[in-house]
Write a protein that holds these residues in place. Structure first.
Motif, PDB file in Angstrom:
ATOM      1  N   ALA A   5      14.414   1.974 -17.427  1.00  0.00           N
ATOM      2  CA  ALA A   5      13.775   1.833 -18.482  1.00  0.00           C
ATOM      3  C   ALA A   5      14.193   3.099 -19.384  1.00  0.00           C
ATOM      4  O   ALA A   5      14.391   4.068 -19.133  1.00  0.00           O
ATOM      5  N   LEU A   6      14.004   2.765 -20.628  1.00  0.00           N
ATOM      6  CA  LEU A   6      14.138   3.898 -21.734  1.00  0.00           C
ATOM      7  C   LEU A   6      12.929   3.867 -22.614  1.00  0.00           C
ATOM      8  O   LEU A   6      12.512   2.872 -23.032  1.00  0.00           O
ATOM      9  N   ALA A   7      12.408   4.987 -23.283  1.00  0.00           N
ATOM     10  CA  ALA A   7      11.608   5.214 -23.994  1.00  0.00           C
ATOM     11  C   ALA A   7      11.918   6.448 -25.036  1.00  0.00           C
ATOM     12  O   ALA A   7      12.570   7.483 -24.544  1.00  0.00           O
ATOM     13  N   ARG A   8      11.852   6.170 -26.043  1.00  0.00           N
ATOM     14  CA  ARG A   8      11.982   7.288 -27.364  1.00  0.00           C
ATOM     15  C   ARG A   8      11.129   6.816 -28.465  1.00  0.00           C
ATOM     16  O   ARG A   8      10.385   5.792 -28.603  1.00  0.00           O
ATOM     17  N   GLY A   9      10.850   7.990 -29.202  1.00  0.00           N
ATOM     18  CA  GLY A   9      10.034   7.765 -30.258  1.00  0.00           C
ATOM     19  C   GLY A   9      10.078   8.811 -31.471  1.00  0.00           C
ATOM     20  O   GLY A   9      10.692   9.773 -31.164  1.00  0.00           O
ATOM     21  N   ILE A  10       9.234   8.709 -32.278  1.00  0.00           N
ATOM     22  CA  ILE A  10       8.966   9.770 -33.366  1.00  0.00           C
ATOM     23  C   ILE A  10       7.418  10.280 -33.540  1.00  0.00           C
ATOM     24  O   ILE A  10       6.758   8.914 -33.700  1.00  0.00           O
ATOM     25  N   GLU A  11       7.209  11.184 -33.617  1.00  0.00           N
ATOM     26  CA  GLU A  11       5.670  11.520 -33.844  1.00  0.00           C
ATOM     27  C   GLU A  11       5.562  12.293 -35.263  1.00  0.00           C
ATOM     28  O   GLU A  11       6.687  13.258 -35.319  1.00  0.00           O
ATOM     29  N   ALA A  12       4.582  12.154 -36.097  1.00  0.00           N
ATOM     30  CA  ALA A  12       4.396  13.040 -37.427  1.00  0.00           C
ATOM     31  C   ALA A  12       2.951  13.324 -37.441  1.00  0.00           C
ATOM     32  O   ALA A  12       2.293  12.373 -37.153  1.00  0.00           O
ATOM     33  N   GLY A  13       2.700  14.397 -38.233  1.00  0.00           N
ATOM     34  CA  GLY A  13       1.357  14.576 -38.343  1.00  0.00           C
ATOM     35  C   GLY A  13       1.307  15.469 -39.607  1.00  0.00           C
ATOM     36  O   GLY A  13       2.274  16.391 -40.110  1.00  0.00           O
TER      37      GLY A  13
END
Length: 145
Positions: free
Chosen positions: A5-13
Motif C-alpha cells: 500500500a502507498l499513501a502520499r499527499g499534500i497539506e497546506a494551511g
C-alpha cells in the motif's frame, strides 16, 4: 498491514487576520492512497479534507470559534450494510472559551469552555455504518493551579 500500500499527499494551511479581533484559518489535505494487492484506494482515507474557521477574540478573556470540516467521499468497508462507498460530508462546529483569573486562591485561572458539535444537525458517517451523533454539546472547565 499490507506492505503493498502507498499513501502520499499534500497539506497546506493559511491564517489571515481580518481585523484584530477576527482571524480566518483554512487548511486542506490531498491524499493519494493505493493498495496494489486489492487494486483500489486504501479503505477509510478520503482524497480531500479541509477546514475553514473563523476565530473571534472580542474581549481579552473571551474567545470563540466557528468552523466547518469538509471531507470527500471515500472507499470503506461497512460492518453491516455491505456498502463500499461513504459519501462526503460537511459539518459545522462552534466553540467558546472564557478565562477567569482568580486572586488569593490555589487556583490561578479557570477557563470555562463550551462546544456545539454538528451545529446544523446533519446526518453523516465518518465511517460506514457508524452514524455520527446529531447536534451535541460539550461543556467543561480548565484549571490552572
Amino acid at each position: 498491514v499490507n506492505a503493498d500500500a502507498l499513501a502520499r499527499g499534500i497539506e497546506a494551511g493559511l491564517s489571515l487576520k481580518i481585523v484584530p479581533e477576527v482571524e480566518l484559518t483554512v487548511a486542506y489535505t490531498w491524499s493519494d492512497s493505493w493498495d496494489s494487492t486489492l487494486q483500489q484506494r486504501v479503505l477509510g482515507v478520503p482524497e480531500h479534507r479541509g477546514q475553514v474557521a473563523f476565530l473571534f477574540d472580542p474581549l481579552p478573556a473571551w474567545q470563540a470559534r466557528v468552523g466547518w470540516r469538509i471531507e470527500s467521499d471515500q472507499l470503506d468497508a461497512a460492518l453491516f450494510s455491505g456498502k463500499t462507498h461513504r459519501p462526503g460530508f460537511v459539518v459545522m462546529d462552534a466553540s467558546t472559551r472564557y478565562l477567569l483569573k482568580l486572586k488569593g486562591s490555589g487556583t490561578r485561572e479557570i477557563a470555562l469552555t463550551g462546544k456545539v458539535q454538528n451545529l446544523l444537525g446533519h446526518r453523516y458517517e465518518e465511517r460506514l455504518d457508524n452514524p455520527s451523533p446529531g447536534i451535541n454539546f460539550i461543556i467543561g472547565a480548565e484549571l490552572k493551579i
